[in-house]
Write a protein that holds these residues in place. Structure first.
Motif, PDB file in Angstrom:
ATOM      1  N   GLU A  73       0.807  -1.219   0.000  1.00 43.42           N
ATOM      2  CA  GLU A  73       0.000   0.000   0.000  1.00 43.42           C
ATOM      3  C   GLU A  73       0.843   1.275   0.000  1.00 43.42           C
ATOM      4  N   ALA A  74       2.100   1.193   0.404  1.00 45.71           N
ATOM      5  CA  ALA A  74       2.975   2.376   0.460  1.00 45.71           C
ATOM      6  C   ALA A  74       3.718   2.643  -0.842  1.00 45.71           C
ATOM      7  N   GLY A  75       3.727   1.663  -1.783  1.00 47.51           N
ATOM      8  CA  GLY A  75       4.423   1.924  -3.034  1.00 47.51           C
ATOM      9  C   GLY A  75       4.973   0.686  -3.701  1.00 47.51           C
ATOM     10  N   ASP A  76       5.809   0.929  -4.712  1.00 48.65           N
ATOM     11  CA  ASP A  76       6.439  -0.126  -5.504  1.00 48.65           C
ATOM     12  C   ASP A  76       7.930  -0.136  -5.185  1.00 48.65           C
ATOM     13  N   TYR A  77       8.498  -1.346  -5.082  1.00 51.45           N
ATOM     14  CA  TYR A  77       9.891  -1.508  -4.689  1.00 51.45           C
ATOM     15  C   TYR A  77      10.615  -2.328  -5.752  1.00 51.45           C
ATOM     16  N   ALA A  78      11.496  -1.686  -6.492  1.00 51.41           N
ATOM     17  CA  ALA A  78      12.209  -2.318  -7.602  1.00 51.41           C
ATOM     18  C   ALA A  78      13.454  -3.042  -7.110  1.00 51.41           C
ATOM     19  N   LYS A  79      14.082  -3.789  -8.017  1.00 51.98           N
ATOM     20  CA  LYS A  79      15.317  -4.515  -7.739  1.00 51.98           C
ATOM     21  C   LYS A  79      16.305  -3.606  -7.013  1.00 51.98           C
ATOM     22  N   GLY A  80      16.890  -4.153  -5.930  1.00 56.93           N
ATOM     23  CA  GLY A  80      17.866  -3.408  -5.148  1.00 56.93           C
ATOM     24  C   GLY A  80      17.284  -2.648  -3.971  1.00 56.93           C
ATOM     25  N   THR A  81      15.957  -2.559  -3.886  1.00 55.92           N
ATOM     26  CA  THR A  81      15.321  -1.840  -2.789  1.00 55.92           C
ATOM     27  C   THR A  81      15.369  -2.670  -1.518  1.00 55.92           C
ATOM     28  N   TYR A  82      15.686  -2.007  -0.395  1.00 53.49           N
ATOM     29  CA  TYR A  82      15.715  -2.631   0.924  1.00 53.49           C
ATOM     30  C   TYR A  82      14.530  -2.078   1.705  1.00 53.49           C
ATOM     31  N   ILE A  83      13.681  -2.961   2.234  1.00 54.62           N
ATOM     32  CA  ILE A  83      12.447  -2.572   2.904  1.00 54.62           C
ATOM     33  C   ILE A  83      12.505  -3.044   4.355  1.00 54.62           C
ATOM     34  N   VAL A  84      12.083  -2.199   5.276  1.00 55.27           N
ATOM     35  CA  VAL A  84      12.017  -2.554   6.691  1.00 55.27           C
ATOM     36  C   VAL A  84      10.575  -2.376   7.156  1.00 55.27           C
ATOM     37  N   ASN A  85       9.989  -3.449   7.684  1.00 56.54           N
ATOM     38  CA  ASN A  85       8.644  -3.410   8.252  1.00 56.54           C
ATOM     39  C   ASN A  85       8.757  -3.698   9.748  1.00 56.54           C
ATOM     40  N   ALA A  86       8.444  -2.695  10.560  1.00 54.10           N
ATOM     41  CA  ALA A  86       8.589  -2.807  12.011  1.00 54.10           C
ATOM     42  C   ALA A  86       7.514  -3.707  12.606  1.00 54.10           C
ATOM     43  N   ALA A  87       7.799  -4.248  13.771  1.00 53.27           N
ATOM     44  CA  ALA A  87       6.822  -5.034  14.518  1.00 53.27           C
ATOM     45  C   ALA A  87       5.573  -4.193  14.734  1.00 53.27           C
ATOM     46  N   GLY A  88       4.406  -4.807  14.553  1.00 53.28           N
ATOM     47  CA  GLY A  88       3.134  -4.124  14.739  1.00 53.28           C
ATOM     48  C   GLY A  88       2.564  -3.499  13.485  1.00 53.28           C
ATOM     49  N   THR A  89       3.361  -3.387  12.411  1.00 51.02           N
ATOM     50  CA  THR A  89       2.844  -2.805  11.172  1.00 51.02           C
ATOM     51  C   THR A  89       2.044  -3.845  10.397  1.00 51.02           C
ATOM     52  N   GLU A  90       1.143  -3.357   9.548  1.00 48.26           N
ATOM     53  CA  GLU A  90       0.283  -4.219   8.740  1.00 48.26           C
ATOM     54  C   GLU A  90       0.316  -3.765   7.288  1.00 48.26           C
ATOM     55  N   HIS A  91       0.215  -4.739   6.385  1.00 49.37           N
ATOM     56  CA  HIS A  91       0.084  -4.430   4.962  1.00 49.37           C
ATOM     57  C   HIS A  91      -0.245  -5.716   4.213  1.00 49.37           C
ATOM     58  N   SER A  92      -0.580  -5.559   2.943  1.00 42.94           N
ATOM     59  CA  SER A  92      -0.664  -6.693   2.026  1.00 42.94           C
ATOM     60  C   SER A  92       0.451  -6.482   1.000  1.00 42.94           C
ATOM     61  N   VAL A  93       0.837  -7.551   0.314  1.00 43.82           N
ATOM     62  CA  VAL A  93       1.969  -7.494  -0.615  1.00 43.82           C
ATOM     63  C   VAL A  93       1.558  -8.153  -1.919  1.00 43.82           C
ATOM     64  N   TRP A  94       2.037  -7.619  -3.042  1.00 43.12           N
ATOM     65  CA  TRP A  94       1.753  -8.213  -4.346  1.00 43.12           C
ATOM     66  C   TRP A  94       2.860  -7.860  -5.321  1.00 43.12           C
ATOM     67  N   SER A  95       2.825  -8.541  -6.444  1.00 43.17           N
ATOM     68  CA  SER A  95       3.743  -8.211  -7.527  1.00 43.17           C
ATOM     69  C   SER A  95       2.999  -8.348  -8.841  1.00 43.17           C
ATOM     70  N   ASP A  96       2.819  -7.247  -9.528  1.00 40.29           N
ATOM     71  CA  ASP A  96       2.128  -7.272 -10.817  1.00 40.29           C
ATOM     72  C   ASP A  96       2.945  -7.999 -11.877  1.00 40.29           C
ATOM     73  N   THR A  97       4.262  -7.869 -11.810  1.00 39.99           N
ATOM     74  CA  THR A  97       5.142  -8.419 -12.851  1.00 39.99           C
ATOM     75  C   THR A  97       5.892  -9.673 -12.415  1.00 39.99           C
TER      76      THR A  97
END
Length: 114
Positions: A73-97
């Protein structure tokens, strides 16, 4: 992480590793399964259009996108992107490609829907 695993990750050799079903359209290769005392580390491979339903992080989760684009829900993350999701956070994840990510979870997530 054993030296051979590091080499596989940096040389695209992971493409030859065996993957098992994780969710519909998402497969997993465990590098280090959860053992109750330390985090789990794995590769997740999303087919184009695959998703993981809304979930809550019960511990820290970190992701490195190795190929393709992962989205939430926060955006798109391309090759090389490092993502940190803290304890207690919520989201769904997908990949169109479709994408492949290296993921580390301190604790398993709680699926909230789906």
């Amino acid at each position: 992480m054993p030296e051979t695993t590091r080499e596989l990750l940096t040389s695209s050799g992971w493409k030859d590793l065996p993957f098992n079903v994780f969710r519909d359209g998402v497969t997993i290769h465990w590098i280090k399964p959860f053992d109750g005392d330390s985090p789990g580390v794995a590769l997740l491979k999303y087919a184009a259009g695959a998703s993981v339903p809304r979930h809550r992080h019960e511990g820290l989760e970190t992701i490195l996108v190795l190929e393709g684009t992962q989205s939430d829900e926060a955006g798109d993350y391309a090759k090389g992107t490092y993502i940190v999701n803290a304890a207690g956070t919520e989201h769904s994840v997908w990949s169109d490609t479709g994408c492949v990510v290296l993921i580390q979870w301190d604790r398993p997530v709680t699926i909230l829907e789906g």
